[in-house]
Scaffold this motif. Structure first.
Motif, PDB file in Angstrom:
ATOM      1  N   THR A   7      12.355   3.408  10.905  1.00  0.00           N
ATOM      2  CA  THR A   7      11.616   3.313  12.159  1.00  0.00           C
ATOM      3  C   THR A   7      10.280   2.612  11.960  1.00  0.00           C
ATOM      4  OG1 THR A   7      10.667   5.504  11.787  1.00  0.00           O
ATOM      5  CG2 THR A   7      12.663   5.388  13.131  1.00  0.00           C
ATOM      6  N   GLY A   8       9.850   2.498  10.702  1.00  0.00           N
ATOM      7  CA  GLY A   8       8.582   1.846  10.391  1.00  0.00           C
ATOM      8  C   GLY A   8       8.795   0.527   9.669  1.00  0.00           C
ATOM      9  N   ALA A   9       7.718   0.041   9.124  1.00  0.00           N
ATOM     10  CA  ALA A   9       7.746  -1.223   8.389  1.00  0.00           C
ATOM     11  C   ALA A   9       8.557  -1.086   7.105  1.00  0.00           C
ATOM     12  CB  ALA A   9       6.330  -1.651   8.043  1.00  0.00           C
ATOM     13  N   VAL A  10       9.286  -2.129   6.794  1.00  0.00           N
ATOM     14  CA  VAL A  10      10.057  -2.184   5.546  1.00  0.00           C
ATOM     15  C   VAL A  10       9.532  -3.362   4.742  1.00  0.00           C
ATOM     16  CG1 VAL A  10      12.329  -2.593   4.531  1.00  0.00           C
ATOM     17  CG2 VAL A  10      12.128  -1.167   6.566  1.00  0.00           C
ATOM     18  N   PHE A  11       9.159  -3.082   3.494  1.00  0.00           N
ATOM     19  CA  PHE A  11       8.758  -4.157   2.598  1.00  0.00           C
ATOM     20  C   PHE A  11       8.985  -3.701   1.173  1.00  0.00           C
ATOM     21  CE2 PHE A  11       4.978  -1.672   3.351  1.00  0.00           C
ATOM     22  CZ  PHE A  11       4.369  -1.572   2.114  1.00  0.00           C
ATOM     23  N   GLY A  12       9.084  -4.665   0.280  1.00  0.00           N
ATOM     24  CA  GLY A  12       9.284  -4.369  -1.129  1.00  0.00           C
ATOM     25  C   GLY A  12       8.096  -4.825  -1.942  1.00  0.00           C
ATOM     26  N   MET A  13       7.820  -4.056  -3.002  1.00  0.00           N
ATOM     27  CA  MET A  13       6.760  -4.395  -3.941  1.00  0.00           C
ATOM     28  C   MET A  13       7.407  -4.449  -5.321  1.00  0.00           C
ATOM     29  SD  MET A  13       3.575  -2.074  -2.458  1.00  0.00           S
ATOM     30  CE  MET A  13       3.947  -0.708  -3.485  1.00  0.00           C
ATOM     31  N   CYS A  14       7.408  -5.619  -5.926  1.00  0.00           N
ATOM     32  CA  CYS A  14       8.068  -5.805  -7.216  1.00  0.00           C
ATOM     33  C   CYS A  14       7.048  -6.140  -8.300  1.00  0.00           C
ATOM     34  CB  CYS A  14       9.098  -6.931  -7.129  1.00  0.00           C
ATOM     35  SG  CYS A  14      10.360  -6.676  -5.889  1.00  0.00           S
ATOM     36  N   ASN A  15       6.986  -5.313  -9.320  1.00  0.00           N
ATOM     37  CA  ASN A  15       6.171  -5.571 -10.500  1.00  0.00           C
ATOM     38  C   ASN A  15       7.087  -6.280 -11.496  1.00  0.00           C
ATOM     39  OD1 ASN A  15       4.875  -5.469 -12.982  1.00  0.00           O
ATOM     40  ND2 ASN A  15       4.540  -3.265 -12.945  1.00  0.00           N
TER      41      ASN A  15
END
Length: 137
Positions: free
Chosen positions: A22-30
């Motif tokens: 229902t909210g924002a979807v994003f990915g953080m890749c190290n």
């Protein structure tokens, strides 16, 4: 996300698009404690940010980000660190582009530390920290 989707940028984007939220979807890749990539699917495309454009010389995922952004990779002689992509990618979540740039320019920090700062600023720092601790065990 499952580690199996971390094989490349396209797999990450696809996996993020398949998530229901229902909210924002994003990915953080190290990536190898060298740089990070932010990936955020948006209608009609994807917002991307790589913390160090020069990483494209050594890492396929960084080169793929620059390719999708239609940005030429830096020269091999260039040793400067600079981000490439949408610095406002998380501005609607409380992280203005100027603050994101300040975090990226903290070159003495490892990418996981930078990502933790990003998570704190976006309001999910405790959850992110707990996830990092779980992964270290």
């Amino acid at each position: 996300m499952d580690n199996s989707v971390l094989t490349g940028l396209d797999a990450c984007i696809t996996a993020l698009r398949e998530l229901r939220s229902t909210g924002a979807v994003f990915g953080m890749c190290n990536v190898d404690d060298e740089f990070f990539v932010l990936i955020r699917p948006v209608p009609g495309g994807v917002d991307l940010l790589v913390s160090d454009a020069a990483a494209a010389l050594d890492y396929d995922i960084a080169a793929d980000v620059l390719d999708l952004l239609r940005v030429d990779p830096p020269d091999e002689d260039d040793e400067e660190v600079w981000p490439e992509g949408n610095l406002a990618v998380l501005s609607d979540l409380g992280l203005p582009e100027g603050e994101l740039l300040v975090i990226i320019e903290e070159v003495d920090l490892y990418p996981d530390e930078q990502l933790e700062m990003i998570a704190q600023r976006c309001g999910f720092g405790d959850d992110f920290g707990a996830l990092l601790e779980k992964m270290v065990r």
